[in-house]
Design a protein around this motif. Structure first.
Motif, mmCIF file in Angstrom:
data_model
loop_
_atom_site.group_PDB
_atom_site.id
_atom_site.type_symbol
_atom_site.label_atom_id
_atom_site.label_comp_id
_atom_site.label_asym_id
_atom_site.label_seq_id
_atom_site.Cartn_x
_atom_site.Cartn_y
_atom_site.Cartn_z
ATOM 1 N N HIS A 74 92.878 -61.213 -51.503
ATOM 2 C CA HIS A 74 93.559 -60.171 -52.017
ATOM 3 C C HIS A 74 92.841 -59.658 -53.454
ATOM 4 C CE1 HIS A 74 96.650 -60.466 -49.151
ATOM 5 N NE2 HIS A 74 97.618 -60.722 -49.889
ATOM 6 N N TRP A 75 92.499 -60.767 -54.144
ATOM 7 C CA TRP A 75 91.840 -60.129 -55.768
ATOM 8 C C TRP A 75 90.502 -59.514 -55.365
ATOM 9 C CZ3 TRP A 75 86.865 -61.806 -56.899
ATOM 10 C CH2 TRP A 75 86.367 -62.753 -56.229
ATOM 11 N N LEU A 76 89.783 -59.833 -54.261
ATOM 12 C CA LEU A 76 88.388 -59.263 -53.860
ATOM 13 C C LEU A 76 88.658 -57.814 -53.337
ATOM 14 C CD1 LEU A 76 85.486 -59.397 -54.117
ATOM 15 C CD2 LEU A 76 85.504 -60.578 -52.073
ATOM 16 N N TYR A 77 89.715 -57.636 -52.569
ATOM 17 C CA TYR A 77 90.065 -56.392 -51.771
ATOM 18 C C TYR A 77 90.368 -55.516 -52.956
ATOM 19 C CZ TYR A 77 92.389 -52.880 -49.046
ATOM 20 O OH TYR A 77 92.920 -51.930 -48.363
ATOM 21 N N ALA A 78 91.040 -55.927 -54.085
ATOM 22 C CA ALA A 78 91.515 -55.175 -55.302
ATOM 23 C C ALA A 78 90.240 -54.653 -55.983
ATOM 24 C CB ALA A 78 92.520 -55.924 -56.122
ATOM 25 N N VAL A 79 89.464 -55.655 -56.370
ATOM 26 C CA VAL A 79 88.316 -55.338 -57.008
ATOM 27 C C VAL A 79 87.220 -54.505 -56.248
ATOM 28 C CG1 VAL A 79 86.054 -56.433 -57.850
ATOM 29 C CG2 VAL A 79 88.240 -57.602 -58.382
#
Length: 157
Positions: free
Chosen positions: A41-46
Motif C-alpha cells: 500500500h505504501w508503494l502504491y501511494a508513493v
C-alpha cells in the motif's frame, strides 16, 4: 521537451482519440492498475503521488500549450482519478471494469466538490483535482458494490 509533456498529458496519445478521449484515457488505467495492485500500500501511494505531481505539471503545461485549460486531449487526469477508485484493491477483472464504469460516471456527473474544481480552479491542478474527487466517489461506490451488492446478487443466483 514539449512533445514529451504533451505525450504524458495525453496518456501516451489516448487523448487524441477522435471521440470520447476521456473514456480512452481512463482505459489506460486498467493496465496501470494491474501493474500497481500487487505493490504494498505504501508503494502504491508513493507511486500515485508521483503520478499526481506529474499530472499537475503536464496538464498545466498542455492547457497553456493548447490555449484551453481543460482541453479534451488532456487525459492524464483520468488515469490519476481511476487509480484513486481502485486504490489498494487486488486486481480482478470485476474490480477493474466496475471501477472503470463507476469512475466514468462520477467524472461525467462531477458531484461537488468536483464541480467546484472544474469551474473555479482554472489550471492544471484544478483539471486533475476534479478527477481525484470523482475517483474518491468512485472508490466509495466500488467498495459498496464489492462488499454488499455483488455478494447479495451472487446469493440470489
Amino acid at each position: 521537451m514539449s512533445r514529451i509533456i504533451l505525450f504524458i498529458s495525453s496518456n501516451a496519445g489516448l487523448g487524441y482519440a477522435p471521440f470520447a478521449p476521456g473514456t480512452f484515457g481512463t482505459l489506460a488505467g486498467i493496465p496501470v492498475f494491474w501493474l500497481l495492485a500487487p505493490l504494498p500500500h505504501w508503494l502504491y501511494a508513493v507511486t500515485w503521488l508521483g503520478l499526481l505531481a506529474l499530472s499537475f505539471w503536464s496538464a498545466d503545461f498542455a492547457g497553456k500549450h493548447y490555449g484551453v485549460v481543460d482541453d479534451g486531449r488532456i487525459v492524464i487526469d483520468e488515469l490519476v482519478g481511476y487509480l484513486v477508485t481502485v486504490a489498494f484493491l487486488p486486481f480482478t477483472w470485476t474490480t477493474a471494469i466496475l471501477g472503470f464504469f463507476l469512475f466514468r460516471l462520477f467524472d461525467i456527473a462531477k458531484p461537488f466538490p468536483a464541480s467546484w474544481f472544474d469551474k473555479k480552479m482554472k489550471n492544471g491542478i484544478g483539471v486533475v483535482l476534479d478527477d481525484v474527487v470523482a475517483g474518491i466517489y468512485g472508490a466509495i461506490a466500488l467498495q459498496v458494490c464489492l462488499r454488499w451488492l455483488l455478494p447479495w446478487i451472487e446469493g440470489l443466483l
